[in-house]
Design a protein around this motif. Structure first.
Motif, PDB file in Angstrom:
ATOM      1  N   SER A 187      29.516  58.696  60.461  1.00 31.97           N
ATOM      2  CA  SER A 187      29.527  59.300  59.127  1.00 31.97           C
ATOM      3  C   SER A 187      30.275  58.410  58.139  1.00 31.97           C
ATOM      4  O   SER A 187      29.825  58.193  57.012  1.00 31.97           O
ATOM      5  CB  SER A 187      30.161  60.688  59.189  1.00 31.97           C
ATOM      6  N   ASN A 238      30.089  60.732  65.998  1.00 34.74           N
ATOM      7  CA  ASN A 238      29.639  61.283  64.717  1.00 34.74           C
ATOM      8  C   ASN A 238      30.589  60.986  63.562  1.00 34.74           C
ATOM      9  O   ASN A 238      30.139  60.681  62.457  1.00 34.74           O
ATOM     10  CB  ASN A 238      29.417  62.798  64.827  1.00 34.74           C
ATOM     11  N   ARG A 259      28.511  56.586  54.918  1.00 31.65           N
ATOM     12  CA  ARG A 259      29.023  56.798  53.558  1.00 31.65           C
ATOM     13  C   ARG A 259      29.444  55.492  52.906  1.00 31.65           C
ATOM     14  O   ARG A 259      29.444  55.375  51.680  1.00 31.65           O
ATOM     15  CB  ARG A 259      30.214  57.761  53.568  1.00 31.65           C
TER      16      ARG A 259
END
Length: 98
Positions: free
Chosen positions: A18, A14, A22
């Motif tokens: 992430s 995760n 981004r």
């Protein structure tokens, strides 16, 4: 005609995913790319679908979509992406209007 890059993924890490997620938007502008949607699959109505997440990016045309995918900026994110998730990526061109 617009073109789309469609990402189906199953996340394994995760935090790394992430960071990847981004970072992608900053690579899109030179190619006219716009993130249209990202989210989780809710239900499969027909057939099988093995990934839980989806992302859709629109480009002005198929050439720009493919140039973005091959760009140095995006290629730098691929090792992070591949470590973070199992992913299927496809390109799709909008059909001509008749």
């Amino acid at each position: 005609m617009s073109a789309f890059m469609i990402f189906h993924s199953t996340v394994r890490d995760n935090d790394a995913f992430s960071y990847y997620s981004r970072s992608v938007p900053d690579t899109l502008a030179p190619f006219g790319g716009t993130l249209l949607a990202k989210g989780k699959m809710e239900q499969v109505f027909t057939g099988e679908h093995r990934h839980a997440n989806v992302g859709i990016i629109r480009f002005p045309d198929l050439d720009k979509a493919h140039e973005w995918y091959a760009s140095e900026a995006y290629r730098a994110l691929i090792p992070i992406r591949d470590a973070a998730a199992e992913m299927t990526v496809i390109s799709y061109q909008e059909p001509p209007v008749r």
